[in-house]
Motif scaffolding. Structure first.
Motif, PDB file in Angstrom:
ATOM      1  N   PHE A  42      17.258   3.391   7.274  1.00  0.00           N
ATOM      2  CA  PHE A  42      15.983   2.822   7.701  1.00  0.00           C
ATOM      3  C   PHE A  42      15.663   1.556   6.905  1.00  0.00           C
ATOM      4  O   PHE A  42      16.248   1.301   5.848  1.00  0.00           O
ATOM      5  N   PRO A  43      14.664   0.769   7.370  1.00  0.00           N
ATOM      6  CA  PRO A  43      14.297  -0.468   6.664  1.00  0.00           C
ATOM      7  C   PRO A  43      13.659  -0.218   5.296  1.00  0.00           C
ATOM      8  O   PRO A  43      13.280   0.903   4.950  1.00  0.00           O
ATOM      9  N   GLU A  44      13.501  -1.298   4.566  1.00  0.00           N
ATOM     10  CA  GLU A  44      12.813  -1.275   3.270  1.00  0.00           C
ATOM     11  C   GLU A  44      11.384  -0.741   3.443  1.00  0.00           C
ATOM     12  O   GLU A  44      10.652  -1.160   4.340  1.00  0.00           O
ATOM     13  N   LEU A  45      11.008   0.219   2.583  1.00  0.00           N
ATOM     14  CA  LEU A  45       9.655   0.789   2.586  1.00  0.00           C
ATOM     15  C   LEU A  45       9.238   1.256   3.988  1.00  0.00           C
ATOM     16  O   LEU A  45       8.092   1.103   4.407  1.00  0.00           O
ATOM     17  N   SER A  46      10.164   1.883   4.672  1.00  0.00           N
ATOM     18  CA  SER A  46       9.923   2.270   6.065  1.00  0.00           C
ATOM     19  C   SER A  46       8.826   3.319   6.223  1.00  0.00           C
ATOM     20  O   SER A  46       8.147   3.357   7.255  1.00  0.00           O
ATOM     21  N   LEU A  47       8.623   4.172   5.226  1.00  0.00           N
ATOM     22  CA  LEU A  47       7.643   5.251   5.363  1.00  0.00           C
ATOM     23  C   LEU A  47       6.202   4.816   5.091  1.00  0.00           C
ATOM     24  O   LEU A  47       5.270   5.553   5.403  1.00  0.00           O
ATOM     25  N   THR A  48       6.028   3.635   4.536  1.00  0.00           N
ATOM     26  CA  THR A  48       4.671   3.134   4.259  1.00  0.00           C
ATOM     27  C   THR A  48       4.399   1.798   4.931  1.00  0.00           C
ATOM     28  O   THR A  48       3.248   1.376   5.033  1.00  0.00           O
ATOM     29  N   GLY A  49       5.452   1.144   5.395  1.00  0.00           N
ATOM     30  CA  GLY A  49       5.360  -0.263   5.724  1.00  0.00           C
ATOM     31  C   GLY A  49       5.500  -1.076   4.455  1.00  0.00           C
ATOM     32  O   GLY A  49       5.369  -0.557   3.334  1.00  0.00           O
ATOM     33  N   TYR A  50       5.804  -2.366   4.620  1.00  0.00           N
ATOM     34  CA  TYR A  50       5.932  -3.249   3.457  1.00  0.00           C
ATOM     35  C   TYR A  50       4.530  -3.690   3.061  1.00  0.00           C
ATOM     36  O   TYR A  50       4.015  -4.703   3.539  1.00  0.00           O
ATOM     37  N   VAL A 164      31.742   0.040   2.855  1.00  0.00           N
ATOM     38  CA  VAL A 164      30.523  -0.138   3.639  1.00  0.00           C
ATOM     39  C   VAL A 164      29.407  -0.566   2.693  1.00  0.00           C
ATOM     40  O   VAL A 164      29.253  -0.016   1.593  1.00  0.00           O
ATOM     41  N   TYR A 165      28.613  -1.539   3.119  1.00  0.00           N
ATOM     42  CA  TYR A 165      27.457  -2.051   2.372  1.00  0.00           C
ATOM     43  C   TYR A 165      26.263  -1.928   3.313  1.00  0.00           C
ATOM     44  O   TYR A 165      26.199  -2.622   4.332  1.00  0.00           O
ATOM     45  N   ALA A 166      25.336  -1.027   2.991  1.00  0.00           N
ATOM     46  CA  ALA A 166      24.241  -0.692   3.900  1.00  0.00           C
ATOM     47  C   ALA A 166      22.911  -1.085   3.281  1.00  0.00           C
ATOM     48  O   ALA A 166      22.537  -0.580   2.218  1.00  0.00           O
ATOM     49  N   ALA A 167      22.177  -1.968   3.962  1.00  0.00           N
ATOM     50  CA  ALA A 167      20.948  -2.525   3.405  1.00  0.00           C
ATOM     51  C   ALA A 167      19.750  -2.234   4.308  1.00  0.00           C
ATOM     52  O   ALA A 167      19.780  -2.528   5.509  1.00  0.00           O
ATOM     53  N   GLY A 168      18.686  -1.671   3.726  1.00  0.00           N
ATOM     54  CA  GLY A 168      17.392  -1.566   4.376  1.00  0.00           C
ATOM     55  C   GLY A 168      16.571  -2.774   3.969  1.00  0.00           C
ATOM     56  O   GLY A 168      16.440  -3.067   2.774  1.00  0.00           O
ATOM     57  N   VAL A 169      16.010  -3.497   4.936  1.00  0.00           N
ATOM     58  CA  VAL A 169      15.454  -4.819   4.637  1.00  0.00           C
ATOM     59  C   VAL A 169      14.114  -5.039   5.337  1.00  0.00           C
ATOM     60  O   VAL A 169      13.705  -4.276   6.214  1.00  0.00           O
ATOM     61  N   LEU A 170      13.454  -6.105   4.934  1.00  0.00           N
ATOM     62  CA  LEU A 170      12.411  -6.740   5.725  1.00  0.00           C
ATOM     63  C   LEU A 170      12.779  -8.209   5.803  1.00  0.00           C
ATOM     64  O   LEU A 170      12.783  -8.916   4.800  1.00  0.00           O
ATOM     65  N   SER A 203       4.822  -6.274   9.449  1.00  0.00           N
ATOM     66  CA  SER A 203       4.562  -5.425   8.283  1.00  0.00           C
ATOM     67  C   SER A 203       4.180  -6.305   7.103  1.00  0.00           C
ATOM     68  O   SER A 203       4.820  -7.330   6.856  1.00  0.00           O
ATOM     69  N   GLY A 204       3.109  -5.905   6.430  1.00  0.00           N
ATOM     70  CA  GLY A 204       2.688  -6.627   5.238  1.00  0.00           C
ATOM     71  C   GLY A 204       2.346  -8.079   5.469  1.00  0.00           C
ATOM     72  O   GLY A 204       2.481  -8.909   4.561  1.00  0.00           O
ATOM     73  N   GLY A 205       1.914  -8.409   6.666  1.00  0.00           N
ATOM     74  CA  GLY A 205       1.594  -9.800   6.977  1.00  0.00           C
ATOM     75  C   GLY A 205       2.778 -10.624   7.429  1.00  0.00           C
ATOM     76  O   GLY A 205       2.622 -11.804   7.762  1.00  0.00           O
TER      77      GLY A 205
END
Length: 248
Positions: A42-50, A164-170, A203-205
């Protein structure tokens, strides 16, 4: 090589609404399992939003009961999920940007973002990274957003034997082209599969770009066509990678 199916979960987070975001994660996990996915990122800070301004009040310890619905679903589906959450650790002061590995076997792993984006130091402290996932004969290294902007990070992953390089991002619309060039470049340079799971809505503006994607050394395997909830799936069979997008 054994068969392997990985996916980026492109999700839309509701700012600060952890219960609602958990339900969205469960939906995406079920959909991923229906497509044979073994590891879902999942993306960065997916459970709260950025939402840096909310992170202090939302931060949890990794073992918090709030994660139990996700951990139980991971076990039920036999799927490992990597979810984004602000966390606190007994070993380190401050709030960290965490990627929590909810194992199909019931295990819990912790990766913490090492390289903060300028401005994040107001709400967060740098983390220490975390161990790569050992998946049969495959080694899967994790990253969170700005980690990959430091070339030493994917290089260290490759040097450690990660394939494999797996990144969760915004990633915003404005930064997408440059960031994708970096990620695709790492896939080619280090002969790795590179997975990028981006937010599918604002997310986060930030106006997030969506378009989560997976590359191997030969180029793009699969990508989301735009924003919204989606799965971007890569499957390896007989040493060959194929991919597809599934809209949710």
């Amino acid at each position: 090589m054994t068969a392997l199916t990985l996916a980026a979960a492109q999700s839309i987070s509701i700012a600060g609404d952890v219960p609602a975001n958990i339900q969205q994660h469960l939906l995406l996990m079920r959909a991923a399992a229906e497509h044979g996915v073994q590891l879902l990122v999942f993306p960065e800070l997916s459970l709260t939003g950025y939402e840096p301004s909310l992170a202090g009040g939302l931060a949890i310890v990794p073992e918090d009961a709030v994660l139990m619905p996700l951990r139980e679903m991971a076990r039920e589906l036999q799927l490992t999920a990597v979810v984004g959450m602000p966390i606190r650790l007994a070993s380190q002061a401050g709030v960290l940007i965490g990627a929590l590995v909810l194992g199909a076997d019931g295990s819990l792993g912790v990766y913490t973002k090492q390289h903060l984006h300028p401005g994040e130091e107001v709400a967060f402290v740098p983390g220490q990274g975390g161990a790569a996932l050992q998946w049969g004969e495959d080694r899967i290294a994790l990253a969170v957003c700005a980690d990959y902007s430091h070339g030493s990070h994917p290089r260290a992953a490759a040097d450690s034997g990660a394939g494999v390089y797996a990144a969760g991002v915004l990633i915003s619309e404005g930064g997408y082209a440059a960031d994708v060039a970096l990620l695709q470049g790492y896939a080619s340079e280090h002969q790795m599969l590179v997975l990028m799971a981006n937010h599918g809505g604002p997310s986060g503006g930030w106006k997030c770009a969506g378009r989560s994607a997976i590359w191997n050394a030969q180029g793009l395997i699969a990508a989301a066509s735009g924003v919204g909830n989606a799965l971007v799936i890569a499957h390896r069979e007989g040493g060959r990678w194929t991919g597809r997008q599934v809209e949710i």
